[in-house]
Design a protein around this motif. Structure first.
Motif, mmCIF file in Angstrom:
data_model
loop_
_atom_site.group_PDB
_atom_site.id
_atom_site.type_symbol
_atom_site.label_atom_id
_atom_site.label_comp_id
_atom_site.label_asym_id
_atom_site.label_seq_id
_atom_site.Cartn_x
_atom_site.Cartn_y
_atom_site.Cartn_z
ATOM 1 N N MET A 110 -2.492 -0.710 -2.292
ATOM 2 C CA MET A 110 -1.411 -0.115 -1.491
ATOM 3 C C MET A 110 -1.973 0.994 -0.601
ATOM 4 N N TYR A 111 -1.403 1.148 0.581
ATOM 5 C CA TYR A 111 -1.833 2.151 1.540
ATOM 6 C C TYR A 111 -0.638 3.034 1.883
ATOM 7 N N ASN A 112 -0.909 4.221 2.403
ATOM 8 C CA ASN A 112 0.160 5.086 2.886
ATOM 9 C C ASN A 112 -0.269 5.727 4.196
ATOM 10 N N ALA A 113 0.658 6.411 4.833
ATOM 11 C CA ALA A 113 0.397 6.975 6.160
ATOM 12 C C ALA A 113 -0.695 8.036 6.116
ATOM 13 N N ASP A 114 -0.705 8.831 5.085
ATOM 14 C CA ASP A 114 -1.666 9.920 5.005
ATOM 15 C C ASP A 114 -3.094 9.393 4.941
ATOM 16 N N SER A 115 -3.365 8.516 3.980
ATOM 17 C CA SER A 115 -4.732 8.000 3.824
ATOM 18 C C SER A 115 -5.122 7.123 5.008
ATOM 19 N N THR A 116 -4.178 6.335 5.518
ATOM 20 C CA THR A 116 -4.486 5.421 6.622
ATOM 21 C C THR A 116 -4.835 6.188 7.888
ATOM 22 N N SER A 117 -4.120 7.253 8.180
ATOM 23 C CA SER A 117 -4.402 8.027 9.386
ATOM 24 C C SER A 117 -5.811 8.611 9.349
ATOM 25 N N LYS A 118 -6.294 8.923 8.141
ATOM 26 C CA LYS A 118 -7.618 9.536 8.026
ATOM 27 C C LYS A 118 -8.721 8.533 8.327
ATOM 28 N N PHE A 119 -8.676 7.337 7.703
ATOM 29 C CA PHE A 119 -9.792 6.424 7.971
ATOM 30 C C PHE A 119 -9.655 5.720 9.326
ATOM 31 N N LEU A 120 -8.455 5.724 9.910
ATOM 32 C CA LEU A 120 -8.304 5.218 11.277
ATOM 33 C C LEU A 120 -8.632 6.280 12.316
ATOM 34 N N LYS A 121 -8.777 7.545 11.861
ATOM 35 C CA LYS A 121 -9.009 8.681 12.755
ATOM 36 C C LYS A 121 -7.875 8.770 13.787
ATOM 37 N N GLY A 122 -6.659 8.528 13.295
ATOM 38 C CA GLY A 122 -5.493 8.637 14.156
ATOM 39 C C GLY A 122 -4.769 9.947 13.914
ATOM 40 N N GLU A 123 -3.821 10.229 14.769
ATOM 41 C CA GLU A 123 -3.023 11.448 14.645
ATOM 42 C C GLU A 123 -1.721 11.132 13.922
ATOM 43 N N LEU A 124 -1.463 11.829 12.833
ATOM 44 C CA LEU A 124 -0.232 11.632 12.082
ATOM 45 C C LEU A 124 0.879 12.406 12.799
ATOM 46 N N LEU A 125 1.604 11.716 13.676
ATOM 47 C CA LEU A 125 2.611 12.377 14.504
ATOM 48 C C LEU A 125 3.770 12.905 13.675
ATOM 49 N N GLN A 126 4.152 12.128 12.677
ATOM 50 C CA GLN A 126 5.298 12.494 11.859
ATOM 51 C C GLN A 126 5.143 11.868 10.481
ATOM 52 N N GLN A 127 5.392 12.674 9.466
ATOM 53 C CA GLN A 127 5.350 12.168 8.097
ATOM 54 C C GLN A 127 6.599 12.633 7.364
ATOM 55 N N THR A 128 7.372 11.687 6.902
ATOM 56 C CA THR A 128 8.592 12.006 6.147
ATOM 57 C C THR A 128 8.485 11.305 4.806
ATOM 58 N N GLY A 129 7.761 11.919 3.903
ATOM 59 C CA GLY A 129 7.445 11.252 2.645
ATOM 60 C C GLY A 129 6.163 10.454 2.799
ATOM 61 N N ASN A 130 5.797 9.747 1.760
ATOM 62 C CA ASN A 130 4.544 8.999 1.810
ATOM 63 C C ASN A 130 4.715 7.612 1.198
ATOM 64 N N PRO A 131 5.670 6.812 1.713
ATOM 65 C CA PRO A 131 5.888 5.482 1.141
ATOM 66 C C PRO A 131 4.667 4.585 1.367
ATOM 67 N N GLU A 132 4.361 3.793 0.355
ATOM 68 C CA GLU A 132 3.205 2.908 0.456
ATOM 69 C C GLU A 132 3.591 1.597 1.140
ATOM 70 N N PHE A 133 2.598 0.972 1.769
ATOM 71 C CA PHE A 133 2.844 -0.332 2.373
ATOM 72 C C PHE A 133 1.776 -1.322 1.926
ATOM 73 N N GLU A 134 2.165 -2.601 1.866
ATOM 74 C CA GLU A 134 1.222 -3.663 1.509
ATOM 75 C C GLU A 134 1.327 -4.866 2.437
ATOM 76 N N HIS A 135 2.269 -4.840 3.379
ATOM 77 C CA HIS A 135 2.421 -5.949 4.317
ATOM 78 C C HIS A 135 2.243 -5.438 5.742
ATOM 79 N N ILE A 136 1.520 -6.211 6.553
ATOM 80 C CA ILE A 136 1.354 -5.899 7.972
ATOM 81 C C ILE A 136 2.358 -6.716 8.773
ATOM 82 N N LEU A 137 3.124 -6.044 9.612
ATOM 83 C CA LEU A 137 4.108 -6.700 10.462
ATOM 84 C C LEU A 137 3.674 -6.572 11.920
ATOM 85 N N LEU A 138 3.457 -7.721 12.574
ATOM 86 C CA LEU A 138 3.099 -7.727 13.996
ATOM 87 C C LEU A 138 4.210 -8.327 14.854
ATOM 88 N N ASP A 139 5.081 -9.125 14.241
ATOM 89 C CA ASP A 139 6.144 -9.828 14.958
ATOM 90 C C ASP A 139 7.476 -9.449 14.325
#
Length: 833
Positions: A1-30
């Motif tokens: 499982m991944y969450n916004a906090d950990s994902t933003s770090k290894f993607l070197k992205g900017e965490l614009l907004q965090q409201t809790g830290n729900p985990e995700f396991e599915h990628i949605l492109l469509d």
């Protein structure tokens, strides 16, 4: 499982907004394929044609709370969402999945090549599923998007992965290599397929070899000489490393010395024995196939199994059990006005999701049914597996489930708890067949999804509507590809209207319209109101323009929210009266102008009167102004086409100036989209190009074949020289001949003027001429030049190997006429690769 906090770090992205830290396991492109909102991350991809950031609001409203974006949204609109800002969402997708891949230290088989990738992958799964918990690419997911979605499926319970990778231009494999990072490489073969993006075949090979930069072993066939040279160079440059980390090469050959030397191939009627030498030891396998492609694919699998240390006894036993691979989802007409989707060769969660998405696209029936076997080798407990399946069926709105197998039967309670799902369970396919009642299936779309061992093809035979053996296959994936080729050359903001008149040029009405609606085209067009009514009844909600609105159909047009073409002052006044009586205002209409075709349309002299009528009423809202080009495909008529465009600009400009609201303009047909880009205006009308035919050679190269008409041989006869064949005895063979009677005639739409040798069909890869006059239901072929012709053999009437354009040339006609002339009694089979 991944969450916004950990994902933003290894993607070197900017965490614009965090409201809790729900985990995700599915990628949605469509956004149309959302299944598990609470545990999904939406990554909106950006292409030349579409920016998926426009769907953020839609998926947020459906419950998605994790987003990876490349454009900063209005955060106040999404107070409960997490947003990670990155430079490029496609690169972020690749980086996310590459990071996921690094968490696993299991053998990973990576497969590339020109042909055979999916077959080798699926056969390896069949051969190894008893020994490993395998994760593999669903169907042929091998692209820049398909590969990440495949690799993302890797779970801790897996101990072997098999992924395929394909590329269309230089530089793409670098991305896929980082995502797959195969330990075992298989290069199936090299051919001319998908050469357009490469300078030459050597460049294409070298680009594909990039997949194996970090592999422990590379398996390939030495008989492709250029491939062999490139592999040797590649191995010398990157494969030889210090110590024990050097890449191993495992080659096989029929012609020269190799690690596995094929010494004999013996084909019988339904099987092939392959003898080889490996480490100075003789060995053999027997496979239940005789075609060259299957032989090559089986040898690749053989070498992989030898590398993995499987005993020859195990290999021999399992090779005998290899089965056909369903490369596509087939949509067929079923009994009692049902539609049947055939996916009866494998069953796992990944392919089930794909099949359910395809089922959800089909809206011609309100009732949706799934016949599902046990899901084997999932790596999950039965309880958690079927809870996930039940949740998936519930989210997809499935109303009926038939579960077949002891595993799904043990967990039937999770399905029975769903209030909107009616379910029944059987221990085996045999038990289901014994209790099968055809009257229980009426006016529904049925997905038949089963593991190969359940032999669901027996169920398909019961559900499928019986028809004679002449079949028109329509590749829905090719339609999507062709539409995208035209979309790629449209100017930004230009809309697309799909022409589905005349039973979609013979290809089927609802099925094609449904595909176009799913793709997000802007408009549909039919010739007559009853065609539009049929689409509305089947669930098509797109705006539909009616090109030939007869006064007798005005009531149906208004009832079903169709939009008529108004082409004369008389029709204007008739339809205005109908709208007034119906109590409607601002009803959508389309104005047809005559710019030189001289068929239907307002002439230049009519424009002042038309404008006056428009300004005096409130019943109509003009959605578009359009005209027809007479010869846009003909370079010798370009001056005339230009004149038409200028007149259209002038006439439509007068009308638009008088109206106080924006109005679309369109004049470009398929040929004009590429040949006359200056005439694209606000919208284009895509017709025959959608079906893979364009008079512009450059555009034709980019298109895929959509329709394949084939039949079978009913009888084979030997006749002496001079014996007449067919009605009127007009055809006689000059020497003893073999005549095959096939199940197609002019009542099926095969042009009668193609008789007596003028037309040809393809049998066993060879062209054979029509012998004699074409009858209503049958015709004869001279198959003397083809060996081993049998009753029941398949005959190609037209398709990729025998283009429809060639048939039209032989028949002194145009592809349109042949396409639209295919009889309704010819069974249509729709499939999605």
């Amino acid at each position: 499982m991944y969450n916004a906090d950990s994902t933003s770090k290894f993607l070197k992205g900017e965490l614009l907004q965090q409201t809790g830290n729900p985990e995700f396991e599915h990628i949605l492109l469509d956004s149309r394929k959302l299944n598990f909102a609470e545990t999904s991350v939406f990554i909106p991809l950006v292409s030349n044609r579409r920016n998926a950031h426009q769907f953020i609001d839609e998926v947020y409203q459906k419950g998605v709370s994790n987003f990876i974006v490349s454009e900063t949204p209005d955060l106040s609109k999404y107070p409960e969402a997490n947003f990670i800002l990155v430079k490029d969402t496609m690169q972020a997708l690749h980086a996310l999945v590459a990071h996921h891949r690094q968490q696993f230290q299991i053998p990973v088989i990576g497969i590339t090549g020109s042909n055979g990738k999916t077959i080798v992958k699926e056969w390896l799964y069949q051969l190894l599923e008893k020994d490993y918990n395998i994760v593999r690419s669903p169907k042929s997911y091998n692209s820049q998007i398909g590969v990440p979605l495949s690799v993302w499926q890797m779970k801790p319970e897996n101990d072997l992965a098999i992924f395929e990778a394909g590329i269309s231009q230089p530089g793409e494999m670098v991305n896929l290599e980082k995502i797959i990072r195969p330990t075992i490489g298989v290069f199936t073969n090299i051919g001319e397929a998908h050469n357009e993006g490469f300078l030459n075949i050597r460049q294409k090979i070298n680009e594909k070899l990039v997949l194996f930069m970090k592999s422990d072993v590379l398996i390939y066939c030495k008989d492709y000489l250029v491939l062999n040279e490139c592999v040797n160079t590649f191995h010398n440059q990157v494969g030889k490393k210090e110590g024990d980390n050097s890449m191993q090469i495992l080659s096989w050959s029929r012609k020269t010395e190799a690690d596995i030397r094929i010494i004999n191939i013996d084909k019988e009627e339904n099987s092939t024995r392959i003898d080889a030498m490996f480490k100075e030891e003789p060995m053999h396998i027997t496979i239940p196939f005789v075609d060259e492609g299957s032989i090559e694919n089986a040898i690749h699998c053989w070498v992989v199994m030898l590398y993995l240390g499987k005993s020859q006894e195990v290999i021999q036993e399992r090779m005998l059990g290899l089965g056909n691979i369903a490369m596509r989802l087939e949509l067929k007409q079923g009994i009692n006005n049902c539609s049947v989707i055939n996916d009866s060769y494998n069953s796992d969660l990944g392919s089930l999701t794909i099949a359910l998405d395809f089922l959800q696209q089909q809206r011609q029936h309100l009732l949706k049914t799934v016949i599902l076997s046990d899901i084997l080798q999932s790596g999950k407990s039965e309880a958690s597996l079927y809870e996930e399946v039940a949740d998936l069926l519930d989210k997809k709105g499935i109303q009926k489930l038939v579960g077949i197998g002891k595993g799904i039967g043990r967990e039937k309670r999770v399905f029975q708890q769903l209030p909107n799902l009616k379910s029944a369970f059987y221990n085996s396919t045999e038990e289901f067949l014994q209790e099968f009642n055809p009257q229980e299936y009426n006016n529904e779309t049925i997905l038949v999804k089963g593991a190969r061992v359940f032999e669901f093809e027996r169920i398909i035979k019961l559900l499928e509507q019986k028809a004679h053996q002449t079949i028109l296959e329509i590749n829905l994936g090719a339609i999507s590809h062709n539409v995208q080729q035209y979309q790629a050359i449209l100017k930004p903001g230009t809309k697309l209207m799909g022409m589905v008149k005349a039973f979609s040029y013979g290809s089927g009405s609802y099925e094609i319209a449904s595909q176009l609606q799913f793709m997000g085209v802007d408009y549909l067009t039919v010739a007559y109101a009853d065609e539009g009514v049929e689409l509305r009844r089947a669930g098509i909600t797109l705006p539909i323009m009616v090109m030939n609105p007869e006064p007798s159909s005005f009531d149906a047009i208004l009832q079903w929210n169709l939009e008529p073409e108004i082409y004369s002052l008389h029709v204007f006044q008739l339809f205005e009266e109908e709208v007034r009586i119906a109590g409607k205002t601002q009803y959508p209409i389309h104005l047809k102008l005559d710019t030189g075709m001289h068929r239907l349309g307002f002439e230049k002299k009519d424009i002042p009167r038309l404008i006056k009528l428009l300004m005096e009423q409130d019943y109509f809202h003009v959605k578009s102004i359009f005209s027809h080009l007479a010869a846009s495909e003909d370079p010798f008529m370009d001056a005339f086409t230009k004149k038409q465009g200028e007149l259209f600009t002038e006439m439509s400009g007068e009308i638009r100036k008088a109206l106080c609201y924006p109005v679309l303009r369109h004049i470009a047909n398929s040929a004009a989209i590429s040949r006359h880009p200056d005439l694209q205006f606000d919208m284009v009308r895509l017709g025959i190009g959608m079906y893979g035919i364009d008079g512009n050679p450059e555009m034709q190269e980019k298109l895929q074949n959509v329709s394949t008409l084939k039949t079978t041989i009913a009888q084979v006869k030997k006749i002496p020289a001079g014996e007449p064949v067919g009605y009127g005895a007009k055809w006689k063979s000059k020497k003893p001949a073999t005549i095959a009677t096939v199940r197609i005639g002019y009542a099926d739409g095969y042009p009668r003027n193609l008789g007596n040798g003028k037309g040809k069909m393809m049998l066993h890869g060879q062209l054979v001429p029509v012998a004699g006059v074409i009858a209503m239901d049958m015709l004869m072929l001279d198959v003397s030049a083809v060996p081993n012709v049998q009753e029941g053999d398949e005959v190609l009437v037209f398709g990729a190997a025998l283009p429809l354009q060639q048939l039209a040339t032989w028949g002194d006609t145009i592809p349109y006429e042949i396409m639209t002339g295919i009889s309704q009694r010819v069974k249509r089979v729709y499939f999605q690769e």
